[in-house]
Design an enzyme around this catalytic site. Structure first.
Site, PDB file in Angstrom:
ATOM      1  N   GLU A 256     -10.053  -0.730  -4.464  1.00 26.62           N
ATOM      2  CA  GLU A 256      -9.751   0.593  -3.926  1.00 26.62           C
ATOM      3  C   GLU A 256      -8.653   0.411  -2.891  1.00 26.62           C
ATOM      4  OE1 GLU A 256     -10.838   3.026  -5.369  1.00 26.62           O
ATOM      5  OE2 GLU A 256     -12.615   2.324  -6.408  1.00 26.62           O
ATOM      6  N   CYS A 290      -7.178   6.402   3.248  1.00 24.10           N
ATOM      7  CA  CYS A 290      -6.400   5.947   2.091  1.00 24.10           C
ATOM      8  C   CYS A 290      -5.956   7.097   1.193  1.00 24.10           C
ATOM      9  CB  CYS A 290      -7.197   4.931   1.290  1.00 24.10           C
ATOM     10  SG  CYS A 290      -8.806   5.522   0.728  1.00 24.10           S
TER      11      CYS A 290
END
Length: 513
Positions: A256, A290
């Site tokens: 991720e 993110c």
């Protein structure tokens, strides 16, 4: 954040007592394994021993039923509820300022939502699926199915920006799949790492979930371990190293990562609404997420109106920044210097920089900063190349949507893409002609909160996913089983050696378009 269906523990006092007993005994010392005194270690030798114990315990325990999986997840839920206050305090201290309410919302409640969703749905996910056997065996009683088995021990490397969520949200689906896990909190948030270790110590047997703390050397060793699966959340650069290290043992990875998540403000968008929702996203965690909007594309003729609306919207959330308890600080001096350098370089290269709210003198030790809006910087600037991960954003003017799509496709695949507008045809064109990990339309970051849909990246923004049934499958071995019927027609049909003379012709006759 409600639960999808009634508790699997049932409503009776007896069933609740039984569940509590399982959490209090089974998780402390599973049958057939030697008990380790602590759930946490901080050396490579300790990591090696913990992983070896988990692998031994996994083989000794055999199949992991739904009740036991729920008990393991419930134990983590109970742990989080019990320790949420010291965990939140640790996150606030690590950041220098992080509102406790935000840490509760983002990391504690976000983790609890994942854990409860996995707990309440895992039994349905576990069921084997019947598949259609091939002809002619389907006519003679052949059977086939797919079963979902745990892989074994899964390593989870968390990151500093969501230091609890990036550990416990994937853990929910790791445990739902029947695995064991070892967590590696980020060393950039050391107080939170210590609080995580303390929360797990003595409450959950390390043969089920253990914690490893330490710096980059421990992280490097962690990624080289022979786990059965490895989860990493962090930068693309470190993700490459993690994948390279995992390859030494052919360990499958879920990465991720991040990227410069593009945000398109279409001509059909309501500028005020779009600006406010983008501002709210940039305000979240001080821009240190993110899936945070990184590059905003605004129609050239509406550029000034949009920038003005964005400034006003952000200032409505934070009228002041210095000393404002609602503002999340940049996590440390190094990251603050990095973001400042991006903005300064762009300004020196001729980009216009707007600041909101208006800056005021601040304590040099205070890492809270206003939002810097960097308008149309040269493409060579680092702020155009690197993920910002802080209180700054780029705004680029555009003439037509195809140019925006081309620019997005010329960049590494982002973790998220956002489209603001009401033109259905244009919206569909953007969806069909771009690739990103996920998409939110007329908002920002909301797709990442979906528990019943996979979250993950593509290309440079990562691979694999967690959340939902897809997360359960990610951490399961999907095993095909074929059960042959009693009758085998192959000899009778001439498809076994010695082949009859008509065998070749029979095979050739089946080569058809």
């Amino acid at each position: 954040m409600g639960r999808g269906r009634p508790s699997p523990w049932g409503d009776s006092v007896a069933s609740k007592a039984q569940a509590a007993f399982r959490r209090a005994t089974l998780l402390r010392q599973p049958t057939g394994t030697a008990h380790v005194m602590t759930s946490t270690v901080s050396t490579v030798a300790g990591l090696n021993e913990m992983l070896a114990q988990q692998k031994t315990a996994f083989v000794a325990a055999g199949p992991v039923g739904a009740e036991e999986r729920r008990a393991r997840i419930q134990a983590v839920i109970d742990l989080l509820v019990k320790h949420h206050e010291p965990l939140v305090a640790a996150m606030e201290a690590d950041f220098g300022n992080r509102p406790k309410g935000f840490s509760l919302m983002n990391d504690v409640l976000g983790s609890l939502t994942s854990l409860k969703h996995a707990r309440d749905h895992l039994e349905a996910w576990m069921q084997s699926e019947k598949r259609q056997p091939f002809t002619p065996y389907d006519h003679f009683g052949g059977e086939a199915w797919v079963m979902y088995q745990p892989k074994g021990s899964v390593g989870i490397i968390g990151t500093w920006n969501a230091p609890l969520f990036t550990l416990l949200s994937p853990l929910a689906y790791v445990l739902a799949a029947g695995n064991r896990a070892i967590l590696k909190p980020s060393e950039i948030t050391p107080r939170t790492a210590a609080a995580v270790a303390e929360a797990f110590a003595g409450l959950i047997d390390p043969a089920i979930v253990g914690v490893v703390t330490g710096g980059p050397d421990i992280g490097e060793a962690f990624s080289r371990q022979p786990f059965d699966h490895l989860v990493f959340t962090g930068s693309t650069a470190i993700g490459r190293e993690v994948m390279r290290n995992a390859a030494e043992n052919l360990v499958p990875v879920t990465l991720e990562l991040g990227g410069k998540s593009p945000t398109i403000v279409a001509r059909s968008a309501d500028l005020a609404t779009a600006a406010f929702r983008i501002a709210a996203a940039k305000a979240s965690n001080g821009g240190q997420l993110c899936v945070n909007p990184d590059v905003i594309y605004a129609p050239r003729e509406q550029l000034e109106d949009f920038v003005g609306a964005l400034k006003s919207a952000y200032a409505s959330l934070f009228p002041t920044v210095a000393g404002n308890a609602d503002v999340v600080a940049v996590v440390n001096a190094r990251h603050l210097a990095r973001v400042e350098a991006y903005v300064d370089e762009a300004a020196a290269a001729g980009a216009r920089v707007e600041t909101t709210p208006a800056p005021t003198p601040a304590d040099p030790e205070d890492r809270r900063r206003p939002l810097r809006i960097v308008i149309d910087p040269p493409r060579s600037c680092r702020i155009m190349q690197e993920e910002i991960f802080g209180p700054a954003v780029v705004v680029l003017p555009y003439e037509d949507i195809d140019a925006v799509i081309a620019d997005i496709n010329a960049r590494p695949r982002p973790l998220a893409l956002y489209y603001f507008g009401e033109d259905a045809a244009e919206q569909q064109r953007v969806l069909e002609h771009t690739l990103s990990g996920g998409v939110t339309i007329n908002e920002a970051m909301f797709h990442a909160a979906m528990q019943d849909a996979p979250f993950g990246g593509v290309g440079a923004s990562g691979m694999g996913h967690y959340h939902g049934r897809e997360g359960f499958i990610e951490f399961s071995h999907v095993r095909t089983v074929f059960k042959a019927p009693a009758y085998d027609p192959r000899r009778e049909w001439g498809t076994l050696p010695p082949y009859p003379e008509h065998f070749l012709a029979a095979m050739q006759s089946q080569v058809t378009p």
